[in-house]
Design a protein around this motif. Sequence first.
Motif, short mmCIF file in Angstrom:
data_model
loop_
_atom_site.label_atom_id
_atom_site.label_comp_id
_atom_site.label_asym_id
_atom_site.label_seq_id
_atom_site.Cartn_x
_atom_site.Cartn_y
_atom_site.Cartn_z
N GLN A 131 103.74 39.50 22.27
CA GLN A 131 103.51 38.21 21.61
C GLN A 131 104.42 37.13 22.16
OE1 GLN A 131 104.03 39.20 17.48
NE2 GLN A 131 101.83 39.46 17.15
N SER A 132 105.69 37.46 22.40
CA SER A 132 106.64 36.49 22.94
C SER A 132 106.22 36.01 24.32
CB SER A 132 108.05 37.09 23.02
OG SER A 132 108.54 37.37 21.75
N LEU A 133 105.79 36.94 25.17
CA LEU A 133 105.37 36.58 26.51
C LEU A 133 104.10 35.73 26.47
CD1 LEU A 133 106.05 39.91 28.43
CD2 LEU A 133 107.32 37.76 28.61
N GLN A 134 103.18 36.07 25.56
CA GLN A 134 101.95 35.28 25.43
C GLN A 134 102.27 33.87 24.95
OE1 GLN A 134 98.95 36.19 26.49
NE2 GLN A 134 98.15 34.21 25.95
N GLN A 135 103.19 33.75 23.99
CA GLN A 135 103.59 32.44 23.48
C GLN A 135 104.29 31.62 24.56
OE1 GLN A 135 102.74 31.10 20.45
NE2 GLN A 135 103.48 29.24 21.44
N ALA A 136 105.13 32.28 25.33
CA ALA A 136 105.82 31.59 26.43
C ALA A 136 104.79 31.07 27.42
CB ALA A 136 106.81 32.53 27.11
N TRP A 137 103.76 31.86 27.71
CA TRP A 137 102.71 31.43 28.63
C TRP A 137 101.98 30.22 28.06
CZ3 TRP A 137 100.95 30.59 33.07
CH2 TRP A 137 99.62 30.26 33.28
N GLU A 138 101.63 30.26 26.78
CA GLU A 138 100.94 29.13 26.15
C GLU A 138 101.80 27.87 26.20
OE1 GLU A 138 97.77 28.92 25.16
OE2 GLU A 138 97.48 30.99 25.83
N ASN A 139 103.09 28.01 25.91
CA ASN A 139 104.00 26.86 25.96
C ASN A 139 104.09 26.30 27.37
OD1 ASN A 139 104.48 27.25 23.25
ND2 ASN A 139 106.46 28.22 23.55
N THR A 140 104.21 27.18 28.34
CA THR A 140 104.29 26.75 29.74
C THR A 140 103.01 26.06 30.16
OG1 THR A 140 105.78 28.58 30.25
CG2 THR A 140 104.64 27.57 32.11
N LYS A 141 101.89 26.62 29.74
CA LYS A 141 100.59 26.02 30.08
C LYS A 141 100.48 24.62 29.50
CE LYS A 141 96.66 27.35 28.22
NZ LYS A 141 95.53 28.15 27.80
N ASP A 142 100.88 24.44 28.23
CA ASP A 142 100.83 23.12 27.59
C ASP A 142 101.74 22.13 28.30
OD1 ASP A 142 99.05 24.14 25.75
OD2 ASP A 142 100.54 24.38 24.15
N VAL A 143 102.96 22.55 28.62
CA VAL A 143 103.92 21.67 29.30
C VAL A 143 103.39 21.31 30.68
CG1 VAL A 143 106.21 21.58 30.34
CG2 VAL A 143 105.94 22.43 28.01
N SER A 144 102.82 22.28 31.39
CA SER A 144 102.28 22.02 32.73
C SER A 144 101.12 21.03 32.67
CB SER A 144 101.81 23.31 33.38
OG SER A 144 102.90 24.17 33.57
N GLU A 145 100.23 21.22 31.69
CA GLU A 145 99.10 20.30 31.55
C GLU A 145 99.59 18.89 31.25
OE1 GLU A 145 96.54 22.08 28.64
OE2 GLU A 145 95.80 23.59 30.04
N ASN A 146 100.58 18.76 30.36
CA ASN A 146 101.13 17.45 30.03
C ASN A 146 101.80 16.83 31.25
OD1 ASN A 146 100.23 17.63 27.41
ND2 ASN A 146 102.18 18.36 26.62
N ALA A 147 102.54 17.63 32.00
CA ALA A 147 103.21 17.11 33.19
C ALA A 147 102.18 16.64 34.21
CB ALA A 147 104.12 18.19 33.80
N TRP A 148 101.09 17.39 34.37
CA TRP A 148 100.05 17.01 35.30
C TRP A 148 99.40 15.70 34.86
CZ3 TRP A 148 98.44 16.92 39.89
CH2 TRP A 148 97.12 16.61 40.21
N GLN A 149 99.11 15.57 33.57
CA GLN A 149 98.50 14.35 33.05
C GLN A 149 99.44 13.16 33.26
OE1 GLN A 149 95.37 14.17 32.11
NE2 GLN A 149 95.56 11.98 31.82
N ASN A 150 100.72 13.34 32.97
CA ASN A 150 101.70 12.26 33.16
C ASN A 150 101.81 11.87 34.63
OD1 ASN A 150 102.25 12.20 30.44
ND2 ASN A 150 104.08 13.48 30.59
N THR A 151 101.76 12.84 35.52
CA THR A 151 101.84 12.57 36.96
C THR A 151 100.60 11.79 37.41
OG1 THR A 151 103.12 14.57 37.33
CG2 THR A 151 102.02 13.63 39.25
N LYS A 152 99.43 12.20 36.94
CA LYS A 152 98.20 11.48 37.29
C LYS A 152 98.27 10.03 36.81
CE LYS A 152 94.55 13.47 35.76
NZ LYS A 152 93.40 14.24 35.29
N GLU A 153 98.72 9.83 35.57
CA GLU A 153 98.81 8.47 35.02
C GLU A 153 99.82 7.63 35.80
OE1 GLU A 153 99.62 8.95 30.86
OE2 GLU A 153 97.67 9.89 30.49
N ALA A 154 100.97 8.20 36.11
CA ALA A 154 102.00 7.46 36.83
C ALA A 154 101.53 7.11 38.24
CB ALA A 154 103.30 8.28 36.90
#
Length: 178
Positions: A131-154
Amino acid sequence: MRKFTTRAMGVSLLAGGVALSLSAVAAEGLYTMDELSDADVFDSTGEEIGEVEDILLSDDMSLHSLVIETGEVLGLGGREVIAERGTFTVATAPGNADFGSVEYEVHVEMTQNELKELPEYDQDWWNQTSQSLQQAWENTKDVSENAWQNTKEATSSAWYNVKQGVEEMGNEAGQATE
């Protein structure tokens, strides 16, 4: 002189990079899971404390941890504990580095008392870690998606600003020539 200095620095950096990459490759070993699964495990004093019972891999197929069976006497009374990656080292047993006769030793940098504090390998540990590893993956995925969106906007904003600046410079140049 400047060209010579730049070329000399470039050659030095290239040579240093090659040396660094060779040392990194030289430090990497090739291990067989079959032989590692029964390797003897030693504590920080060099005393044998058990053997590798199982090898756990992450989703990316990298080593997550070893299951070490400790305290077993004649097949009875052993306890399986988890040694996570970074808490042990694997070495080829002395004199056994040839292809057909590879044997390994696992060394943990802890005393037997510290070893007793390691988590036991059981269903509760498995479920919690999974469960911890799955949650870490979900958190990383969310952060990565947000970072990608911010990079595209910038990037889009930067290109728009450059385009506007070039247009203004063109207008100013046109007015200056009139």
